[in-house]
Design an enzyme around this catalytic site. Sequence first.
Site, PDB file in Angstrom:
ATOM      1  N   LYS A   1      38.252  46.280  34.523  1.00 31.22           N
ATOM      2  CA  LYS A   1      39.523  46.942  34.171  1.00 31.22           C
ATOM      3  C   LYS A   1      39.243  48.174  33.303  1.00 31.22           C
ATOM      4  O   LYS A   1      39.839  49.238  33.503  1.00 31.22           O
ATOM      5  CB  LYS A   1      40.442  45.961  33.426  1.00 31.22           C
TER       6      LYS A   1
ATOM      7  N   GLN B   1      43.659  39.141  28.181  1.00 29.72           N
ATOM      8  CA  GLN B   1      43.024  38.436  29.301  1.00 29.72           C
ATOM      9  C   GLN B   1      43.207  36.924  29.153  1.00 29.72           C
ATOM     10  O   GLN B   1      42.963  36.348  28.086  1.00 29.72           O
ATOM     11  CB  GLN B   1      41.529  38.799  29.366  1.00 29.72           C
TER      12      GLN B   1
ATOM     13  N   ASP C   1      51.042  43.545  32.578  1.00 28.34           N
ATOM     14  CA  ASP C   1      50.742  42.361  33.400  1.00 28.34           C
ATOM     15  C   ASP C   1      52.018  41.835  34.064  1.00 28.34           C
ATOM     16  O   ASP C   1      51.945  41.069  35.026  1.00 28.34           O
ATOM     17  CB  ASP C   1      50.219  41.233  32.496  1.00 28.34           C
TER      18      ASP C   1
HETATM   19  N1  GUN Z   1      43.365  36.090  34.189  1.00 26.97           N
HETATM   20  C1  GUN Z   1      43.296  35.971  35.549  1.00 26.97           C
HETATM   21  N2  GUN Z   1      44.146  36.850  36.134  1.00 26.97           N
HETATM   22  C2  GUN Z   1      44.743  37.536  35.144  1.00 26.97           C
HETATM   23  C3  GUN Z   1      45.700  38.584  35.130  1.00 26.97           C
HETATM   24  O1  GUN Z   1      46.192  39.071  36.162  1.00 26.97           O
HETATM   25  N3  GUN Z   1      46.056  39.040  33.893  1.00 26.97           N
HETATM   26  C4  GUN Z   1      45.568  38.512  32.742  1.00 26.97           C
HETATM   27  N4  GUN Z   1      45.992  39.009  31.585  1.00 26.97           N
HETATM   28  N5  GUN Z   1      44.666  37.528  32.732  1.00 26.97           N
HETATM   29  C5  GUN Z   1      44.265  37.054  33.930  1.00 26.97           C
END
Ligand code: GUN
Length: 296
Positions: free
Chosen positions: A54, A98, A121
């Site tokens: 990311k 995350q 998100d």
């Molecule tokens: N962990 C697995 N997928 C995601 C996601 O799309 N966003 C976040 N914040 N954590 C994750």
Amino acid sequence: MPAKLISGTEIAKMIREELKQETERLKEKTGIVPGLVTILVGENPASVSYVTAKQKTSKELGFHSIQDSQPADIKEADLLKLIDKYNHDPSIHGILVQLPLPKHINETKVLYAIDPKKDVDGFHPVNVGKLMIGEADYLPCTPAGIQQLLIRTGVKTDGAEVVVVGRSNIVGKPIANILLQKQKGANATVTICHTGTKDMAFHTRRAEILIVAAGKPNAVTADMVKEGAVVIDVGVNRIGMTPEGKAKLCGDVDFEAVREKAAAITPVPGGVGPMTITMLMMNTVKAAKLAAGFQG
Ligand code: GUN
């Protein structure tokens, strides 16, 4: 004839190019640079690898990006304070914590603490509610990526029979909600199957578009798929290591067998995965534009 492969890698690349140009235009017209902070608690290897990707993508697009790594034993109150700091930082338009978080931290409380305007998100209940009523600012990234894959490969959703396998808050519920809206790239008839479904194959065999987010390999086999269906495999299962020491992945669908029956299918890796990060970037650009009141 084997199914056409839907390449998330290629579609994601195209969207990133568009986003890069949008970011430059925003900078030029308003002086605003999209800002994204990714907060990582602890060192879960999968999470480290997602957050690294990311960060890399956000830098490639010219964002202001911050990686904020915190120890696994951070107190919940301190994490909430950190989020509040970024809520009030005008250079940050998107905040991503995350998941999963360590057990001693209440995930719901953390997600509620993020300013909904910075919730790139799309997990905050305000944004979940807005999605439900067709007023979403930010779609959750994986479902948004699935919708883009369908739109950009010309798959008609209008009036289509869509079956979703899995009812998670991150994929199953939101993709069902997105595709049932009376909107472009949606307007489908949607069924959600889950662990309580009595006869899963009865439903999946009716699907013109089958979206599988079950969380286990071979959850969908060829006998469960309608001839000519479009199959979107959201699964990411680690099934060992490659000789190069990378994680070996497979999806939730029996790819080789289903490929012979479907009209189109997403591979794993290289299908939905690359789209998720790209949609996070799209949401961050949107957050920056909304903050700037920029419509361009
Ligand atoms: N962990 C697995 N997928 C995601 C996601 O799309 N966003 C976040 N914040 N954590 C994750």
